[in-house]
Design a protein around this motif. Structure first.
Motif, PDB file in Angstrom:
ATOM      1  N   ALA A  60      32.117  43.231  53.131  1.00  0.00           N
ATOM      2  CA  ALA A  60      33.335  43.686  54.065  1.00  0.00           C
ATOM      3  C   ALA A  60      33.289  43.076  55.306  1.00  0.00           C
ATOM      4  O   ALA A  60      34.051  42.346  56.017  1.00  0.00           O
ATOM      5  CB  ALA A  60      33.080  45.285  53.895  1.00  0.00           C
ATOM      6  N   LEU A  61      31.962  42.954  56.128  1.00  0.00           N
ATOM      7  CA  LEU A  61      31.316  43.734  57.453  1.00  0.00           C
ATOM      8  C   LEU A  61      31.586  41.627  57.827  1.00  0.00           C
ATOM      9  O   LEU A  61      31.892  41.169  58.698  1.00  0.00           O
ATOM     10  CB  LEU A  61      30.561  43.567  57.844  1.00  0.00           C
ATOM     11  CG  LEU A  61      30.510  45.212  58.428  1.00  0.00           C
ATOM     12  CD1 LEU A  61      29.184  45.648  58.680  1.00  0.00           C
ATOM     13  CD2 LEU A  61      31.491  45.144  59.809  1.00  0.00           C
ATOM     14  N   ILE A  62      31.052  40.930  56.121  1.00  0.00           N
ATOM     15  CA  ILE A  62      30.356  38.999  56.370  1.00  0.00           C
ATOM     16  C   ILE A  62      32.307  38.721  57.051  1.00  0.00           C
ATOM     17  O   ILE A  62      31.850  37.815  57.701  1.00  0.00           O
ATOM     18  CB  ILE A  62      29.716  38.491  55.657  1.00  0.00           C
ATOM     19  CG1 ILE A  62      28.320  39.090  55.888  1.00  0.00           C
ATOM     20  CG2 ILE A  62      29.712  37.042  55.328  1.00  0.00           C
ATOM     21  CD1 ILE A  62      27.446  39.511  53.928  1.00  0.00           C
ATOM     22  N   GLY A  63      32.639  39.735  55.872  1.00  0.00           N
ATOM     23  CA  GLY A  63      34.559  39.216  55.874  1.00  0.00           C
ATOM     24  C   GLY A  63      35.060  38.884  57.679  1.00  0.00           C
ATOM     25  O   GLY A  63      35.799  37.667  57.816  1.00  0.00           O
ATOM     26  N   GLN A  64      34.618  39.908  58.028  1.00  0.00           N
ATOM     27  CA  GLN A  64      34.995  40.270  58.953  1.00  0.00           C
ATOM     28  C   GLN A  64      33.656  39.112  60.897  1.00  0.00           C
ATOM     29  O   GLN A  64      34.524  39.096  62.094  1.00  0.00           O
ATOM     30  CB  GLN A  64      35.025  41.716  60.018  1.00  0.00           C
ATOM     31  CG  GLN A  64      35.817  42.521  59.076  1.00  0.00           C
ATOM     32  CD  GLN A  64      37.252  42.071  59.133  1.00  0.00           C
ATOM     33  OE1 GLN A  64      37.530  41.446  60.317  1.00  0.00           O
ATOM     34  NE2 GLN A  64      37.164  42.614  57.902  1.00  0.00           N
ATOM     35  N   PHE A  65      33.378  38.549  60.517  1.00  0.00           N
ATOM     36  CA  PHE A  65      32.316  37.573  60.871  1.00  0.00           C
ATOM     37  C   PHE A  65      32.646  36.192  61.678  1.00  0.00           C
ATOM     38  O   PHE A  65      32.964  35.861  60.061  1.00  0.00           O
ATOM     39  CB  PHE A  65      31.060  38.202  60.987  1.00  0.00           C
ATOM     40  CG  PHE A  65      30.237  39.109  60.929  1.00  0.00           C
ATOM     41  CD1 PHE A  65      31.032  40.558  61.689  1.00  0.00           C
ATOM     42  CD2 PHE A  65      29.156  39.389  60.776  1.00  0.00           C
ATOM     43  CE1 PHE A  65      30.437  41.254  61.864  1.00  0.00           C
ATOM     44  CE2 PHE A  65      28.779  40.971  60.284  1.00  0.00           C
ATOM     45  CZ  PHE A  65      28.981  41.948  61.586  1.00  0.00           C
ATOM     46  N   GLY A  66      32.375  35.935  62.577  1.00  0.00           N
ATOM     47  CA  GLY A  66      32.264  34.275  62.901  1.00  0.00           C
ATOM     48  C   GLY A  66      31.165  33.933  62.318  1.00  0.00           C
ATOM     49  O   GLY A  66      30.102  34.156  61.945  1.00  0.00           O
ATOM     50  N   ASN A  67      30.600  33.148  62.054  1.00  0.00           N
ATOM     51  CA  ASN A  67      29.676  31.733  61.162  1.00  0.00           C
ATOM     52  C   ASN A  67      28.280  31.908  62.519  1.00  0.00           C
ATOM     53  O   ASN A  67      27.639  32.393  61.900  1.00  0.00           O
ATOM     54  CB  ASN A  67      29.955  30.213  61.338  1.00  0.00           C
ATOM     55  CG  ASN A  67      30.476  30.454  60.116  1.00  0.00           C
ATOM     56  OD1 ASN A  67      30.947  31.056  59.030  1.00  0.00           O
ATOM     57  ND2 ASN A  67      31.344  28.791  59.767  1.00  0.00           N
ATOM     58  N   ASP A  68      28.834  31.790  64.550  1.00  0.00           N
ATOM     59  CA  ASP A  68      27.828  32.324  64.756  1.00  0.00           C
ATOM     60  C   ASP A  68      27.468  33.651  64.966  1.00  0.00           C
ATOM     61  O   ASP A  68      26.077  33.201  65.150  1.00  0.00           O
ATOM     62  CB  ASP A  68      28.309  31.890  66.331  1.00  0.00           C
ATOM     63  CG  ASP A  68      28.841  30.366  66.216  1.00  0.00           C
ATOM     64  OD1 ASP A  68      28.388  29.222  65.481  1.00  0.00           O
ATOM     65  OD2 ASP A  68      29.642  30.371  67.246  1.00  0.00           O
ATOM     66  N   HIS A  69      28.141  34.135  64.749  1.00  0.00           N
ATOM     67  CA  HIS A  69      27.884  35.547  64.391  1.00  0.00           C
ATOM     68  C   HIS A  69      27.183  36.351  62.922  1.00  0.00           C
ATOM     69  O   HIS A  69      26.067  36.604  63.249  1.00  0.00           O
ATOM     70  CB  HIS A  69      29.342  36.920  64.534  1.00  0.00           C
ATOM     71  CG  HIS A  69      28.709  37.944  64.839  1.00  0.00           C
ATOM     72  ND1 HIS A  69      27.727  38.306  66.033  1.00  0.00           N
ATOM     73  CD2 HIS A  69      28.525  39.558  64.116  1.00  0.00           C
ATOM     74  CE1 HIS A  69      27.175  39.994  66.472  1.00  0.00           C
ATOM     75  NE2 HIS A  69      28.157  40.431  65.179  1.00  0.00           N
ATOM     76  N   VAL A  70      26.886  35.829  62.264  1.00  0.00           N
ATOM     77  CA  VAL A  70      26.586  35.707  60.742  1.00  0.00           C
ATOM     78  C   VAL A  70      25.061  35.255  60.790  1.00  0.00           C
ATOM     79  O   VAL A  70      23.709  35.267  60.614  1.00  0.00           O
ATOM     80  CB  VAL A  70      26.978  34.960  59.701  1.00  0.00           C
ATOM     81  CG1 VAL A  70      26.787  35.055  58.020  1.00  0.00           C
ATOM     82  CG2 VAL A  70      28.333  35.079  59.227  1.00  0.00           C
TER      83      VAL A  70
END
Length: 464
Positions: free
Chosen positions: A74-84
């Motif tokens: 669920a959190l990954i869905g809220q992150f942008g690629n840079d934050h991932v």
């Protein structure tokens, strides 16, 4: 939820909503990762993602590793690629490999395409080992020192690279071919002369694990040698990584849970109880229960075969529950003891003769005790108005039930001890000899023993 986390969750959620980021940083830094993970698990993923962005990369990665796969997704869905990339490049290779296994394919693909090539290569290297092997469990983030270095050079190396290591409490010494030579506690290095060569400090070759060992071997070795980390080598002795106590503790809990569920006659659940879908729960429990039901139906044939005995002395029917319970309880009790002893390596299939001798004596003693108690109980019940003992001899019926209980208990303890050893010998999981299965086997065989004893008693001394 932890009481502390439960109290702080509304406060932290309110700080995020009101964008009071300075107060939020202070509140977050004051909490352990485990408690903080419980709070973030209950917060809306969009708000939780804001909290993650306020954390340093190392802290964010550590906190992320404490969350369940569903919460991580669920959190990954809220992150942008840079934050991932920031979070997953900070994760240990072992944690990342586990995460990629658990995530849906589209999420895993996004992670792989976003992280750095070095991080991706490290995770994929671990994923190349067999599932549930030590290789999947190990981390390549450790301190490795060369045997020809001095203590001063070793300490300089630790200062330079120790920040990225899983642990620096123990460091590992290798030769020019990267073969493991020894391990050293950091305390030993700190107290040694700076000019001393590491070869003067080396000890005996430490206990190590092979990368293709089953992960249960890591649990046993960690407990046996009381270590916080164990090195992992290939069959040529080359050091590949280390396994740490926190990872082993997780494995020990998973394996114990799986064995307990199997002993209860349930296929091991793949997810926590509350997260297991209804259809999956029906499948894992229903197949075993239906199989046992079919096996239990054999008792109908047993009772039918001895219908003439029952019709002659109908009072025998009253004591069938007592008979089958004695066998089932005795069998499941010893089966549980043997299965646990096998799991702890206290026994091997080669010890079967000693086990049979021990259980034969134990079964005879228990059988005599329980048989005598059953005889007294039957005679007492036959003297009460609740049991119609007209036309039968209470003593003879009591002795019949008591003799049957004694025979069944001896048979049950022998069966319950031999079956797990046999399964282990056949390279099968002894935990599959679950309590319900042993109880079912004893129901069928116990009835046959009971009816057989009753038939002999009728012919020899009569029951009337």
């Amino acid at each position: 939820m932890n009481p502390t986390a439960e109290l702080l969750q509304p406060e932290i959620e309110e700080l995020i909503r009101n964008k009071r980021f300075a107060d939020l940083r202070s509140a977050i830094h004051a909490l352990p990762y485990a408690d903080l993970a419980l709070i973030f698990a209950e917060i809306d993923p969009a708000l939780a993602a804001v909290g993650f962005r306020l954390l340093p990369r190392e802290d964010a990665a550590e906190l992320f590793s404490y969350l369940d796969p569903e919460q991580q997704e669920a959190l990954i869905g809220q992150f942008g690629n840079d934050h991932v990339r920031e979070i997953f490049d900070e994760l240990g290779a072992d944690d990342l490999a586990y995460l990629l296994e658990e995530m849906p394919s589209d999420i895993a693909r996004r992670i792989v395409n976003t992280i750095s090539p070095e991080t991706r290569e490290a995770a994929q290297r671990l994923l190349g080992y067999p599932e549930e092997s030590v290789g999947r469990l190990m981390t390549p983030d450790y301190i490795r020192l060369k045997i020809d270095w001095t203590v001063a050079r070793a300490l300089a190396h630790i200062r330079a690279y120790g920040r990225d290591a899983e642990t620096i409490n123990v460091v590992y010494i290798v030769d020019d071919h990267d073969k493991l030579v020894s391990d050293l506690k950091l305390r030993t290095l700190l107290l040694a002369s700076p000019d001393a060569p590491l070869s003067d400090l080396q000890q005996n070759t430490p206990t190590s694990l092979f990368a293709d060992d089953d992960r249960e071997e890591a649990v046993r070795a960690m407990a046996k040698y009381d270590r916080i980390a164990l090195p992992v080598v290939d069959h040529a002795g080359v050091l590949l990584g280390i396994v740490t106590s926190d990872d082993v503790a997780d494995v020990a809990e998973e394996e114990a849970t799986e064995d307990i569920q199997k002993l209860a006659g349930v296929e091991a659940l793949d997810e926590p109880y509350m997260d297991t879908p209804l259809l999956s729960m029906l499948k894992k429990r229903g197949i075993v229960l239906c199989t046992l039901l079919v096996a239990q139906s054999v008792t109908i044939g047993v009772l039918g075969a001895f219908e003439h005995v029952i019709s002659s002395v109908q009072i025998l029917i009253l004591f069938i529950p007592l008979i089958i319970a004695s066998g089932g309880n005795s069998g499941t009790q010893v089966a549980s003891l043997i299965i646990r002893a096998l799991a702890l390596h206290e026994l091997t299939p080669a010890d079967w003769l000693q086990v049979v001798r021990k259980e034969l004596v134990t079964g005879l003693l228990l059988g005599c005790l329980m048989g005598a108690l059953a005889t007294c109980s039957v005679m007492i019940w036959e003297l009460t108005p609740m049991v119609d003992a007209t036309g039968v001899n209470p003593l003879k019926v009591g002795l019949t039930v008591g003799a049957a209980v004694q025979a069944i208990v001896v048979y049950a303890v022998l069966l319950g001890s031999i079956l797990p050893l046999l399964l282990q010998k056949l390279k099968l999981d002894p935990a599959t000899i679950s309590s319900p299965l042993v109880a079912t086997l004893m129901d069928v065989s116990g009835l046959m023993i009971y009816m057989g004893v009753a038939l002999v008693m009728m012919k020899v001394v009569g029951l009337t």
